[in-house]
Design a protein around this motif. Structure first.
Motif, PDB file in Angstrom:
ATOM      1  N   ASN A 382       0.609  -1.769   0.111  1.00  0.00           N
ATOM      2  CA  ASN A 382       0.292  -0.101   0.445  1.00  0.00           C
ATOM      3  C   ASN A 382       0.755   1.086   0.094  1.00  0.00           C
ATOM      4  O   ASN A 382       0.689   2.304  -0.719  1.00  0.00           O
ATOM      5  CB  ASN A 382      -1.396  -0.525   1.089  1.00  0.00           C
ATOM      6  N   ALA A 383       1.853   1.108   0.703  1.00  0.00           N
ATOM      7  CA  ALA A 383       2.954   2.203   0.720  1.00  0.00           C
ATOM      8  C   ALA A 383       3.305   3.093  -0.549  1.00  0.00           C
ATOM      9  O   ALA A 383       3.883   3.611  -0.951  1.00  0.00           O
ATOM     10  CB  ALA A 383       3.950   1.596   2.167  1.00  0.00           C
ATOM     11  N   VAL A 384       3.482   1.449  -0.949  1.00  0.00           N
ATOM     12  CA  VAL A 384       4.103   1.992  -2.576  1.00  0.00           C
ATOM     13  C   VAL A 384       3.279   2.780  -3.424  1.00  0.00           C
ATOM     14  O   VAL A 384       3.049   3.050  -4.515  1.00  0.00           O
ATOM     15  CB  VAL A 384       4.603   0.186  -2.915  1.00  0.00           C
ATOM     16  N   LEU A 385       2.033   2.420  -3.491  1.00  0.00           N
ATOM     17  CA  LEU A 385       0.797   2.701  -4.309  1.00  0.00           C
ATOM     18  C   LEU A 385       0.729   3.825  -3.854  1.00  0.00           C
ATOM     19  O   LEU A 385       0.354   5.226  -4.827  1.00  0.00           O
ATOM     20  CB  LEU A 385      -0.619   2.034  -3.790  1.00  0.00           C
ATOM     21  N   ILE A 386       0.707   4.214  -2.454  1.00  0.00           N
ATOM     22  CA  ILE A 386       0.798   5.513  -1.895  1.00  0.00           C
ATOM     23  C   ILE A 386       1.772   7.039  -2.411  1.00  0.00           C
ATOM     24  O   ILE A 386       2.118   7.827  -3.436  1.00  0.00           O
ATOM     25  CB  ILE A 386       0.303   6.022  -0.834  1.00  0.00           C
ATOM     26  N   THR A 387       3.445   6.420  -2.244  1.00  0.00           N
ATOM     27  CA  THR A 387       4.295   7.224  -3.261  1.00  0.00           C
ATOM     28  C   THR A 387       4.640   7.056  -3.695  1.00  0.00           C
ATOM     29  O   THR A 387       4.875   8.102  -5.034  1.00  0.00           O
ATOM     30  CB  THR A 387       5.347   6.681  -1.791  1.00  0.00           C
ATOM     31  N   GLU A 388       4.910   5.949  -4.837  1.00  0.00           N
ATOM     32  CA  GLU A 388       5.523   5.414  -6.391  1.00  0.00           C
ATOM     33  C   GLU A 388       4.356   5.859  -7.143  1.00  0.00           C
ATOM     34  O   GLU A 388       4.419   6.537  -8.407  1.00  0.00           O
ATOM     35  CB  GLU A 388       5.744   4.146  -6.457  1.00  0.00           C
ATOM     36  N   VAL A 389       3.235   5.473  -6.763  1.00  0.00           N
ATOM     37  CA  VAL A 389       2.317   5.599  -7.826  1.00  0.00           C
ATOM     38  C   VAL A 389       1.019   6.389  -8.082  1.00  0.00           C
ATOM     39  O   VAL A 389       0.985   7.405  -8.992  1.00  0.00           O
ATOM     40  CB  VAL A 389       1.392   3.844  -8.047  1.00  0.00           C
TER      41      VAL A 389
END
Length: 461
Positions: A382-389
């Protein structure tokens, strides 16, 4: 919205008994009730009580429109919170005790209604395994995860030679997806695998997200299922209210927020399943103090398996004199806090979060950027979705460094980066624009509203 056809159908919610799961299906219950469809919320007595006591964003009198079925289960051990353990494992026996009473409820409703719709958490599939034997009853499986997370989980387990299609280059698939190593214990993994044995008989799948946020990943999941016309995908989120009613008794922290400037406060909370060590609490406290930023910090232990069990547990301890030193620009809340109301407040400019999906979708829908500090489960992705996507957040620390203490220096710099730099202001702008789009999607004629209409039309057909 109500019509005679709707009143001939009943919906039964079967949530997993952890707070973030309970909360999501309670909010979905309110949405369905607004269409004139009776909703029955089935769970253990203690967890039904928990979700009612903690209801947010909804007037408590609206709970009377939902039929709660409080099933008694045998006593079980509810150990005190431990930073090194997830408070989920003591709950694993509960599905075993709910199968019989839920099946009896479904049989009773089947005799009364033209159709009974069961919406069950994917971790409660064993509870509703008898649906196929009960006349006029069908089930829909709810995934309490992001669409991005669910797609990546399935996609990476398909051997490269067996991939059924290529992903369009216009869709962002980050190169460095965090490993699932360390996200759950072997006991949790075994529980999920056991529940997955009962997957596949549902008529459809329900997501608490919006196509505005991550429609591309839901569409990829639909494509993976072969566009099976018999298995519908309904993207109905966000389930949580996006406009606060203002009729509830206001928590003291909201009155403090009223006195602060717009976007000047960072909210810190790590959900109901995370406890921090004493050392980490001290580093976080020091980092917040040194950042010079205003903050509201919800400092409490993770829930027990039985959140209302008796017995005193050790409360988190702050450095001596800390609250007195920061009283002019910080507030520490040690009880359950109204997270939705806090995130919706105009004074909030950022959210330091564990990135559980419940907290993530609430923050996104309120247009608040996130300092992402994943702790376990699906949170690293989820953190990747929020920060990178989506580009609406910063990482507090990489998942690979999860075993290390996060220093006060790191926390100070992360808070400043989100709250007091041009980069942070740009994230805040993107988060605000995405929040506006999400809120429009649930208004009449919006994407999520139309999808909810389609779901209601499908179950009342």
């Amino acid at each position: 919205m109500e019509d005679q056809n709707n009143s001939q159908v009943a919906v039964v919610m079967v949530p997993y008994p952890a707070q973030s799961h309970l909360n999501q299906l309670l909010h979905l219950s309110h949405l369905i009730v607004s269409y004139g469809i009776p909703v029955h919320y089935a769970g253990s007595a203690v967890h039904n009580n928990q979700v009612k006591v903690r209801v947010q964003g909804l007037d408590s009198d609206r709970l009377t429109k939902i039929n709660f079925h409080d099933f008694q289960i045998p006593p079980y051990i509810s150990p005190p919170p431990n930073p090194d353990q997830l408070p989920l494992e003591p709950l694993f026996h509960i599905p075993t005790h709910l199968r019989k009473p839920v099946s009896e409820l479904l049989e009773q409703l089947s005799a009364k209604y033209r159709r009974v719709i069961v919406v069950h958490d994917c971790l409660m599939a064993s509870v509703v395994q008898d649906v196929k034997l009960i006349p006029k009853t069908e089930s829909f499986q709810f995934y309490p995860l992001s669409g991005f997370n669910r797609f990546i989980d399935f996609w990476e387990n398909i051997p490269e030679s067996d991939k059924p299609f290529q992903i369009d280059q216009s869709i962002t698939i980050p190169r460095c997806i965090p490993s699932t190593e360390g996200t759950v214990t072997p006991e949790i993994l075994r529980f999920v695998i056991n529940q997955s044995k009962f997957w596949g008989t549902e008529s459809g799948r329900i997501y608490n997200t919006s196509r505005v946020i991550e429609g591309a990943y839901v569409e990829l999941s639909e494509k993976l299922s072969g566009n099976n016309a018999e298995t519908k995908h309904f993207v109905l989120g966000p389930f949580n209210p996006v406009e606060m009613s203002g009729n509830q008794k206001r928590h003291r922290c909201l009155k403090w927020l009223d006195e602060q400037n717009k976007g000047s406060v960072i909210f810190i909370s790590f959900g109901s399943s995370t406890s921090l060590t004493e050392e980490q609490i001290e580093e976080l406290a020091t980092g917040l103090e040194r950042s010079g930023q205003k903050f509201i910090w919800v400092l409490r232990n993770a829930d027990k398996a039985d959140g209302f069990s008796s017995g005193k547990d050790k409360n988190p301890v702050l450095p001596e004199g800390y609250e007195e030193r920061v009283k002019d620009r910080g507030m520490v809340v040690r009880e359950w806090a109204p997270q939705l109301d806090i995130l919706a407040h105009q004074s909030i400019g950022g959210f330091m979060s564990h990135c559980g999906w419940n907290s993530s979708i609430e923050s996104i829908s309120m247009g608040v950027p996130i300092a992402a500090w994943p702790m376990h489960s699906e949170q690293p992705r989820n953190a990747v979705l929020i920060t990178e996507v989506l580009g609406i957040g910063v990482l507090v620390r990489e998942w690979e460094d999860r075993g290390k203490l996060v220093s006060s220096v790191t926390i100070e710099s992360t808070v400043k980066r989100l709250m007091a730099t041009k980069e942070g202001a740009e994230m805040r702008k993107r988060a605000s624009e995405l929040g506006d789009s999400v809120r429009k999607s649930v208004s009449k004629g919006g994407a999520s509203s139309l999808e909810m209409d389609a779901f209601i039309a499908h179950i009342t057909r």
